[in-house]
Design an enzyme around this catalytic site. Structure first.
Site, PDB file in Angstrom:
ATOM      1  N   THR A  75     -74.418  17.220 -25.605  1.00  0.00           N
ATOM      2  CA  THR A  75     -74.214  18.534 -26.413  1.00  0.00           C
ATOM      3  C   THR A  75     -75.516  19.018 -26.723  1.00  0.00           C
ATOM      4  OG1 THR A  75     -72.200  17.732 -27.420  1.00  0.00           O
ATOM      5  CG2 THR A  75     -73.374  19.512 -28.530  1.00  0.00           C
ATOM      6  N   SER A 209     -75.351  11.985 -19.934  1.00  0.00           N
ATOM      7  CA  SER A 209     -75.392  11.383 -21.227  1.00  0.00           C
ATOM      8  C   SER A 209     -75.253   9.842 -21.032  1.00  0.00           C
ATOM      9  CB  SER A 209     -74.261  11.771 -22.006  1.00  0.00           C
ATOM     10  OG  SER A 209     -73.905  10.916 -23.231  1.00  0.00           O
ATOM     11  N   CYS A 335     -53.247  18.024 -32.839  1.00  0.00           N
ATOM     12  CA  CYS A 335     -53.330  16.980 -33.933  1.00  0.00           C
ATOM     13  C   CYS A 335     -54.381  15.824 -33.381  1.00  0.00           C
ATOM     14  CB  CYS A 335     -52.169  16.490 -34.678  1.00  0.00           C
ATOM     15  SG  CYS A 335     -51.094  17.698 -35.119  1.00  0.00           S
TER      16      CYS A 335
END
Length: 427
Positions: A75, A209, A335
């Site tokens: 990120t 990453s 959710c």
């Protein structure tokens, strides 16, 4: 721990730390704990370890050691690529091109740049998740300073035509006698299974990453070709050519290098193994469960990815039932994230909400075996049948198994019209 890992199918989220990586990291937590910036022996020892790790990664990625910047995550690397480029080149232009299926580190940074006066062009994708190089070419103009297209997305694993996009950018540069725009790709998901040399050779910046490679969390990196202008995000001691100040995370850097080296060493063999297992999982799911589709491209995807939608039930409900059986999977259902929104990547494919909410993402890795595949195949059909028996939804679908269509569906009291997964009109 072994029992849980045995049925782990979420390698796209993170991977277990390879024991061989942990071994090479361990000395740098206590014995060789020096600060690489210090000149005495302990510091020099640390600096030499960091240099060796950087050289290992550079050889693997195909760049000079000075062209690789360690960050705290993918990120951060994505943020450095976008924010760093835009702020360094704002006098040369203000247009940035991304796709709708980029990592949130890209899309969130792009939104921030919009508040700073930059123009962000977000390209859509085909129903199989591919960015069209012609769309990239059409969006280029003399104000374009950066194009960022993922190598493979994190939901479906669809592999993008990076070489073709790079060709379109190179052609534009030549035609307009410019060195811009820069081309960045996030290869975080792809590095485990694709040869990074083939991709790094056609881009200006590339994100990696460690924790997606069997390495530690908290360490990522950005390949930045010599001559690329960036404004740093962090200021301080001037480490890493002033592009990323802060004392280097030496144990993680050493672990990153080891993990990447191990992945590349066994890449072809492991990719073949996982392709066989993934294809068996897919084949048997379609054989035992009706009303299922594959999300993303059916063939141009990473060998460890299978993203499917199982209609008439919620992906989150399936996830929880599978978790009760010791099976960990991902889902694009609502959710399942802090935003409570369904997967924006699956949504970008033009699929209706019924497909998105019934999506499951299986991603395979080091500890995936034939036994673990068969374990999933034992319980998933039972779980689906049970959940469907309680579901108020029973959608009528047409088409073959992998390209189901919803002629008319009822969502939230409204009546959207769907044709082949694309929304055409809504009353």
């Amino acid at each position: 721990m072994r029992a849980l890992t045995k049925y782990y199918f979420d390698y796209a989220a993170t991977t277990p730390l390879d024991p061989r990586v942990l071994r090479v990291m361990s000395p740098f937590f206590n014995y060789s704990f020096g600060n690489p910036s210090n000149l005495y022996a302990l510091g020099r020892e640390a600096e030499q370890a960091a240099t060796r790790a950087r050289q290992t990664i550079a050889r693997t990625v195909g760049c000079a050691p000075s062209e690789f910047i360690f960050t705290g995550s993918a990120t951060e690397a994505d943020n450095l690529a976008l924010l760093g480029t835009a702020r360094a080149l704002k006098q040369h232009g203000n247009r940035i091109i991304v796709s709708a299926i980029e990592h949130k580190g890209i899309l969130s940074a792009a939104k921030t740049l919009e508040t700073e006066g930059f123009e962000v062009i977000t390209l859509g994708v085909s129903k199989t998740g591919l960015v069209n190089p012609k769309d990239v070419a059409a969006a280029l103009n003399n104000k374009t300073i950066l194009v960022s297209i993922t190598t493979a997305d994190s939901e479906t694993g669809t592999i993008q035509p990076i070489k073709e996009i790079a060709h379109a950018i190179k052609k534009f540069r030549q035609l307009h006698d410019r060195s811009l725009p820069y081309f960045h790709t996030d290869a975080t998901q792809a590095a485990t299974h694709l040869n990074m040399l083939a991709y790094s050779s056609v881009v200006d910046m590339l994100t990696l990453s460690a924790h997606k490679l069997g390495g530690p969390k908290g360490i990522g990196g950005l390949m930045v070709r010599s001559g690329v202008k960036l404004t740093p995000l962090m200021y301080g001691g001037g480490q890493q050519n002033d592009l990323r100040s802060g004392t280097e995370n030496l144990p993680a850097i050493v672990g990153f290098a080891k993990a990447l080296k191990l992945v590349v060493r066994g890449q072809e063999k492991e990719s073949r193994r996982l392709t066989v297992l993934r294809d068996r999982l897919e084949r048997m799911i379609f054989k035992t469960i009706p009303k299922v589709i594959v999300n993303g491209h059916p063939t141009k995807r990473l060998p460890n990815f299978l993203n499917i939608s199982i209609l008439d039930i919620e992906g989150e409900a399936m996830l929880l039932r599978l978790d009760d059986k010791g099976i960990a999977v991902g889902t694009g259902s609502a959710c399942n994230s802090q935003t409570l929104e369904p997967s924006y990547i699956i949504k970008a494919l033009g699929l209706p909400y019924e497909y998105i909410h019934g999506s499951l993402r299986f991603t395979l890795g080091t500890y995936t075996t034939r036994e673990s595949i068969d374990y999933v195949l034992k319980y998933l059909p039972i779980i689906v049948k049970d959940l469907r028996s309680m579901s108020p939804i029973n959608l009528k679908v047409t088409g073959n198994k992998k390209t189901l269509s919803l002629p008319v569906a009822f969502v939230g009291g409204q009546t959207p019209h769907f044709v082949r997964g694309k929304k055409h009109a809504q009353k």
